[in-house]
Design a protein around this motif. Structure first.
Motif, PDB file in Angstrom:
ATOM      1  N   UNK A 104      37.502  44.629  35.476  1.00  0.00           N
ATOM      2  CA  UNK A 104      36.750  45.090  36.658  1.00  0.00           C
ATOM      3  C   UNK A 104      37.534  44.856  37.942  1.00  0.00           C
ATOM      4  N   UNK A 105      38.634  44.061  37.878  1.00  0.00           N
ATOM      5  CA  UNK A 105      39.439  43.790  39.078  1.00  0.00           C
ATOM      6  C   UNK A 105      40.613  44.755  39.237  1.00  0.00           C
ATOM      7  N   UNK A 106      40.750  45.684  38.277  1.00  0.00           N
ATOM      8  CA  UNK A 106      41.914  46.575  38.353  1.00  0.00           C
ATOM      9  C   UNK A 106      41.756  47.587  39.487  1.00  0.00           C
TER      10      UNK A 106
ATOM     11  N   UNK B 190      58.595  47.438  40.730  1.00  0.00           N
ATOM     12  CA  UNK B 190      58.545  46.148  41.398  1.00  0.00           C
ATOM     13  C   UNK B 190      57.264  45.422  41.009  1.00  0.00           C
ATOM     14  N   UNK B 191      57.382  44.136  40.799  1.00  0.00           N
ATOM     15  CA  UNK B 191      56.204  43.285  40.612  1.00  0.00           C
ATOM     16  C   UNK B 191      55.862  42.645  41.948  1.00  0.00           C
ATOM     17  N   UNK B 192      54.550  42.523  42.216  1.00  0.00           N
ATOM     18  CA  UNK B 192      54.146  41.921  43.480  1.00  0.00           C
ATOM     19  C   UNK B 192      52.915  41.063  43.273  1.00  0.00           C
ATOM     20  N   UNK B 193      52.791  40.084  44.079  1.00  0.00           N
ATOM     21  CA  UNK B 193      51.622  39.203  44.089  1.00  0.00           C
ATOM     22  C   UNK B 193      51.462  38.653  45.490  1.00  0.00           C
ATOM     23  N   UNK B 194      50.208  38.535  45.914  1.00  0.00           N
ATOM     24  CA  UNK B 194      49.993  37.963  47.237  1.00  0.00           C
ATOM     25  C   UNK B 194      48.614  37.328  47.327  1.00  0.00           C
ATOM     26  N   UNK B 195      48.498  36.442  48.252  1.00  0.00           N
ATOM     27  CA  UNK B 195      47.234  35.803  48.609  1.00  0.00           C
ATOM     28  C   UNK B 195      47.002  36.079  50.081  1.00  0.00           C
ATOM     29  N   UNK B 196      45.815  36.611  50.403  1.00  0.00           N
ATOM     30  CA  UNK B 196      45.543  36.977  51.784  1.00  0.00           C
ATOM     31  C   UNK B 196      44.233  36.334  52.237  1.00  0.00           C
TER      32      UNK B 196
ATOM     33  N   UNK C  71      45.659  44.063  40.146  1.00  0.00           N
ATOM     34  CA  UNK C  71      44.408  43.346  39.962  1.00  0.00           C
ATOM     35  C   UNK C  71      44.093  42.675  41.289  1.00  0.00           C
ATOM     36  N   UNK C  72      42.898  42.932  41.812  1.00  0.00           N
ATOM     37  CA  UNK C  72      42.492  42.386  43.108  1.00  0.00           C
ATOM     38  C   UNK C  72      41.159  41.663  42.929  1.00  0.00           C
ATOM     39  N   UNK C  73      41.095  40.439  43.401  1.00  0.00           N
ATOM     40  CA  UNK C  73      39.853  39.666  43.264  1.00  0.00           C
ATOM     41  C   UNK C  73      39.741  38.673  44.398  1.00  0.00           C
ATOM     42  N   UNK C  74      38.458  38.285  44.656  1.00  0.00           N
ATOM     43  CA  UNK C  74      38.209  37.272  45.679  1.00  0.00           C
ATOM     44  C   UNK C  74      38.342  35.860  45.142  1.00  0.00           C
ATOM     45  N   UNK C  75      38.484  35.722  43.810  1.00  0.00           N
ATOM     46  CA  UNK C  75      38.702  34.391  43.245  1.00  0.00           C
ATOM     47  C   UNK C  75      39.655  34.526  42.063  1.00  0.00           C
ATOM     48  N   UNK C  76      40.394  33.484  41.809  1.00  0.00           N
ATOM     49  CA  UNK C  76      41.410  33.505  40.768  1.00  0.00           C
ATOM     50  C   UNK C  76      40.808  33.623  39.373  1.00  0.00           C
ATOM     51  N   UNK C  77      39.604  33.153  39.172  1.00  0.00           N
ATOM     52  CA  UNK C  77      38.991  33.143  37.846  1.00  0.00           C
ATOM     53  C   UNK C  77      38.815  34.545  37.296  1.00  0.00           C
ATOM     54  N   UNK C  78      38.488  35.497  38.164  1.00  0.00           N
ATOM     55  CA  UNK C  78      38.233  36.861  37.717  1.00  0.00           C
ATOM     56  C   UNK C  78      39.385  37.816  38.056  1.00  0.00           C
ATOM     57  N   UNK C  79      40.564  37.260  38.413  1.00  0.00           N
ATOM     58  CA  UNK C  79      41.657  38.107  38.885  1.00  0.00           C
ATOM     59  C   UNK C  79      42.123  39.089  37.821  1.00  0.00           C
TER      60      UNK C  79
END
Length: 502
Positions: free
Chosen positions: A356-358, A105-111, A344-352
């Motif tokens: 280092x975000x893996x 499954x592919x997943x994406x979210x904004x929290x 990939x988890x990041x606090x901003x989209x630029x570095x998502x």
């Protein structure tokens, strides 16, 4: 994958060759060495030829009958429903097999998280000199502030079919698909027999209508004779009244026969999947059926096990229920599950999408039911009983098929004897009627013997026509009982096969 998961994976892989549950074996069913009433058929009828069974209606030599059946096979709504059930069963095969495949499954979210100002973190924040209203994107929010995280990635899971529960489910689904195919072929047999039966009944009714009209003409001639004799004073008015009543009685037979004939035409229309009245003009003109004796390849009783589609369908149902026992037994054994996630988890989209975000994880798990309130064992016992019921249904299908053939042979033989007797009866009745009319013309007798003789001839004619029609329909019943009327459709079909998509 984490190396710590490898032992579980290796154990599960080693067990994957194991398939629990009983292996299916087609049951042996005893059949008699021969049919008891096979002598009812003509001497050229007992043959092993199969071609005559596949398109048995050709034996009647009637192009109209062949045309009707050729249109009924693709047009009949029951057959279309049966084909649809085959398509459904093929899709169920895919559903059953998908359980053994890995899931991805592919997943994406904004929290976004907002921190309460009244939470216990306020005192902790004061120690660091911070105040309320920490900004978003800092990675840590103070009371009254918040932060947003962005996640995109994949998660995978795989339940290893270590003990063959899924393989048994696929086996059951495949058997059900084959059952649906044989059920469809049994529908072909039924439709062909119903079309032929209704058509032959229609032609029989049309012959009865012709007999009735001939009788009306004959009665009209007798009435003219009686009126002429009354005119010259040879007979009384009673003779005229009696003959007029006889003529009216003959005319009264036509409406019922016409209504029955129309009903047969309408029934044929429904069998072809068209409007009931669509065939009225095509079948309105009566036709005389060729007087040939159909060659019926009766064969041996054991041949029914492969000839009769309903027996083949019952056997495939038995195989499906046998496989379901394995599905139930598999629940007694442990289940091995592998799950993994990469994000990939990041606090901003630029570095998502930066390395280092893996973020990733892997899990290997074993679940083994210890206490289930007896549910699993009850399911196994229930599956065994369903399998036993399917075995009884298969045995009953074989016995019923043998009965169908024996009954058809008996009816055909008895009808042949009745038909021969009726032909002799009609011959004698016709001779007696001629004598009665001649004696009446000569003034040697009154009109009563004429009336009786005419009634006997009409009755014998109607009974003989009905018997001829019954003989034809008895042959149809015999072909149906033998499982005739279906053809192999090539190799076992799968979802998407061309003949299923039509």
């Amino acid at each position: 994958m984490n190396r710590k998961c490898l032992p579980i994976l290796l154990v599960a892989s080693a067990l994957s060759a194991c398939t629990v549950g009983p292996q299916y074996k087609k049951p042996e069913v005893s059949t008699p060495p021969a049919y008891s009433d096979v002598n009812a058929l003509p001497t050229n009828a007992v043959t092993q030829a199969e071609a005559g069974l596949r398109t048995w209606w050709m034996q009647f030599g009637d192009p109209e009958l062949s045309s009707l059946i050729a249109r009924a096979i693709p047009g009949n709504l029951d057959l279309k429903t049966a084909i649809s059930r085959i398509r459904e069963a093929r899709e169920e095969e895919i559903v059953a097999g998908a359980t053994a495949l890995p899931k991805l499954n592919a997943d994406a979210d904004v929290n976004h998280t907002h921190i309460s100002q009244n939470s216990g973190l306020s005192q902790l924040a004061s120690l660091f000199g911070g105040g309320a209203g920490g900004g978003s994107g800092s990675g840590f929010a103070l009371p009254g502030g918040g932060f947003t995280t962005y996640t995109v990635g994949f998660d995978a899971s795989w339940e290893i079919d270590a003990f063959g529960g899924t393989r048994r489910a696929v086996e059951a689904a495949e058997a059900k698909s084959e059952q649906a195919i044989w059920t469809s072929r049994d529908s072909e047999v039924t439709v062909a027999a119903e079309v032929a039966g209704d058509y032959l009944m229609l032609r029989g009714l049309q012959r009865q209508i012709a007999v009735a009209r001939d009788e009306i003409g004959h009665q009209q001639q007798i009435l003219e004779l009686v009126r002429a004799r009354r005119k010259f004073g040879f007979v009384t008015a009673l003779d005229v009244r009696q003959q007029e009543a006889q003529l009216s009685s003959a005319r009264a037979m036509l409406p019922d026969l016409d209504a029955d004939a129309s009903a047969q035409v309408h029934a044929l229309g429904v069998l072809l999947g068209v409007q009931p009245e669509a065939l009225e003009s095509e079948l309105a003109a009566p036709e005389v059926l060729p007087t040939r004796v159909p060659t019926v390849p009766v064969g041996l009783p054991s041949d029914l096990l492969r000839r009769r589609p309903d027996i083949r369908a019952a056997e495939r149902a038995l195989a499906a229920y046998n496989a379901q026992i394995g599905v139930a037994v598999a629940d007694l054994y442990p289940k091995f599950n592998l799950t993994g996630a990469f994000d990939f988890v990041s606090l901003d989209l630029k570095h998502l999408l930066d390395l280092s975000s893996r973020q990733y994880s892997g899990t290997a798990a074993i679940t083994w039911p210890i206490l289930a309130g007896g549910q699993i064992h009850a399911n196994i016992r229930a599956a065994k009983q369903e399998n036993l019921q399917a075995l009884y249904a298969y045995q009953k299908a074989v016995i019923a098929a043998l009965q169908d053939v024996e009954d058809a042979l008996t009816r055909y033989g008895d009808e042949q004897k009745k038909n021969a007797a009726l032909r002799e009866t009609l011959k004698e009745a016709g001779g007696a009627a001629d004598i009665a009319v001649n004696q009446y013309k000569a003034g040697l007798t009154d009109f009563t013997p004429v009336l009786n003789a005419q009634g006997a001839v009409l009755s014998a004619q109607n009974e003989l026509v009905a018997s001829d029609s019954a003989l034809d329909r008895d042959v149809v019943s015999l072909y149906k009982a033998l499982g005739g009327g279906w053809k192999e459709s090539g190799p076992p079909v799968r979802a998407g096969a061309s003949w299923l998509s039509q």
